[in-house]
Design a protein around this motif. Structure first.
Motif, PDB file in Angstrom:
ATOM      1  N   PHE A 171       0.825  -1.210   0.000  1.00 25.70           N
ATOM      2  CA  PHE A 171       0.000   0.000   0.000  1.00 25.70           C
ATOM      3  C   PHE A 171       0.856   1.255   0.000  1.00 25.70           C
ATOM      4  N   ARG A 172       1.903   1.260   0.825  1.00 21.51           N
ATOM      5  CA  ARG A 172       2.795   2.424   0.893  1.00 21.51           C
ATOM      6  C   ARG A 172       3.375   2.759  -0.471  1.00 21.51           C
ATOM      7  N   ASN A 173       3.964   1.760  -1.107  1.00 22.36           N
ATOM      8  CA  ASN A 173       4.634   2.015  -2.381  1.00 22.36           C
ATOM      9  C   ASN A 173       3.659   2.294  -3.516  1.00 22.36           C
ATOM     10  N   LEU A 174       2.509   1.604  -3.507  1.00 20.70           N
ATOM     11  CA  LEU A 174       1.516   1.850  -4.551  1.00 20.70           C
ATOM     12  C   LEU A 174       0.980   3.272  -4.484  1.00 20.70           C
ATOM     13  N   THR A 175       0.607   3.716  -3.293  1.00 17.33           N
ATOM     14  CA  THR A 175       0.065   5.073  -3.173  1.00 17.33           C
ATOM     15  C   THR A 175       1.125   6.113  -3.482  1.00 17.33           C
ATOM     16  N   SER A 176       2.363   5.845  -3.102  1.00 14.60           N
ATOM     17  CA  SER A 176       3.447   6.785  -3.398  1.00 14.60           C
ATOM     18  C   SER A 176       3.593   6.977  -4.900  1.00 14.60           C
TER      19      SER A 176
END
Length: 358
Positions: A171-176
């Motif tokens: 989730f962190r990397n996707l949203t970033s």
């Protein structure tokens, strides 16, 4: 320090040519474990007809499905590194199927893992490293501090984290990437960017993955019992199993400015059965030397490393590595020192001796 290309240049002539040839037979593992998951969901669709006192009989099926989640990541991991097939179109389709249960778009995986992590392993710009002590205390850092294995972690939150850390990482990397696509994003350990084309492809793959999960939930009729036993429990088991490996890969290691896998990576010893079951994923340093090699040859790579670089490789029993994780803080104070959230404790990386010597 010795860089990854230098190790590869020296050791590659010592390995048989077939080690670097595609191994399409390994596609069977990916497809077999997809079938196992589908079979588990088919059985679960009848759970509302089972007597309550027999529902426990589904738990072994949940466990087998959980292992399939682990194998799907590891087999997709090998697939996306090009060690199984070389056809990019088929690789993308099968990668999407294999990584869907992990909510990981294959284009995102190639960016964050193949391109960023492998080329910048445990450096300041590696998105998979520990947070720095000096980085702002964002929600991403707070969540990771709450449930990753460390000397301060609460056992309850560690349990929660084992089943959900993979989801948080994704989730962190996707949203970033999807919302910002800017290296200034501060809630990830190290932000990275992708091209506009990759960004559109990742967004499309996320929608396909979402649709696949909705199909599964719909097939299970959104029934709480069916979802608990055949969706959430297997995913939780699978995520916990793969995170056990992933936590040991680099979290204990010092940071390095030169990508030296013998310093910034850790291999663990596990029972041979698990190496057979999980495609030798415990041979992590060996994988970082040769990312695209057939995983069957990792043990041979280890033999060569021990012969040509005696005493330099980080290799621990799995239990010992786990205990060290639970005895050390999780934020980098400097390249070979860990500190805790309150900055009251400083502990030298237990794997930093090689860094000091080299």
């Amino acid at each position: 320090m010795v860089s990854q290309p230098e190790y590869a240049k020296k050791l590659r002539p010592l390995l048989p040519p077939e080690a670097f040839e595609p191994a399409p037979s390994k596609l069977v593992l990916l497809l077999l474990n997809l079938v196992i998951l589908m079979g588990g969901w088919a059985i679960a669709s009848t759970l509302d007809q089972w007597p309550a006192y027999l529902l426990w009989l589904y738990l072994p099926i949940s466990l087998v499905m959980g292992n399939s989640v682990i194998v799907l990541l590891f087999s997709s991991h090998n697939l996306m590194h090009g060690s199984v097939i070389r056809n990019r179109r088929i690789m993308g389709i099968l990668g999407l199927l294999g990584l869907a249960i992990l909510w990981m778009p294959p284009t995102q995986w190639k960016a964050v893992h193949n391109r960023e992590h492998h080329n910048k392993t445990n450096s300041l710009t590696d998105p998979d490293r520990n947070y720095l002590n000096e980085q702002p205390k964002t929600w991403g850092k707070w969540i990771q501090n709450l449930f990753v294995p460390s000397a301060e972690v609460n056992p309850l939150w560690l349990t929660v984290g084992m089943t959900s850390a993979w989801g948080v990482h994704t989730f962190r990397n996707l949203t970033s990437v999807l919302f910002f696509n800017d290296e200034s994003v501060d809630y990830v350990p190290a932000a990275f960017t992708v091209s506009d084309k990759e960004r559109r492809t990742i967004a499309g793959e996320v929608l396909i993955i979402l649709a696949l999960h909705l199909c599964i939930l719909s097939f299970l009729q959104f029934n709480p019992l069916k979802l608990a036993l055949s969706y959430f429990l297997p995913i939780g088991i699978g995520y916990a199993g793969l995170m056990f490996y992933i936590y040991t890969n680099h979290m204990l290691s010092p940071m390095t400015s030169i990508n030296d896998p013998l310093l910034n990576s850790l291999s663990i010893r596990v029972p041979k059965f698990f190496d057979w079951l999980h495609l030798n994923f415990s041979y992590h340093t060996e994988h970082h030397i040769f990312p695209g090699i057939n995983s069957d040859y990792y043990p041979l790579v280890r033999e060569l490393l021990e012969l040509h670089y005696p005493g330099r490789m980080n290799l621990l029993d799995a239990g010992e590595a786990w205990q060290l994780l639970l005895q050390t803080p999780r934020h980098y104070k400097d390249e070979n020192t860990f500190t805790d959230w309150s900055e009251e404790k400083s502990v030298t990386s237990p794997l930093s001796q090689n860094l000091i010597q080299n």
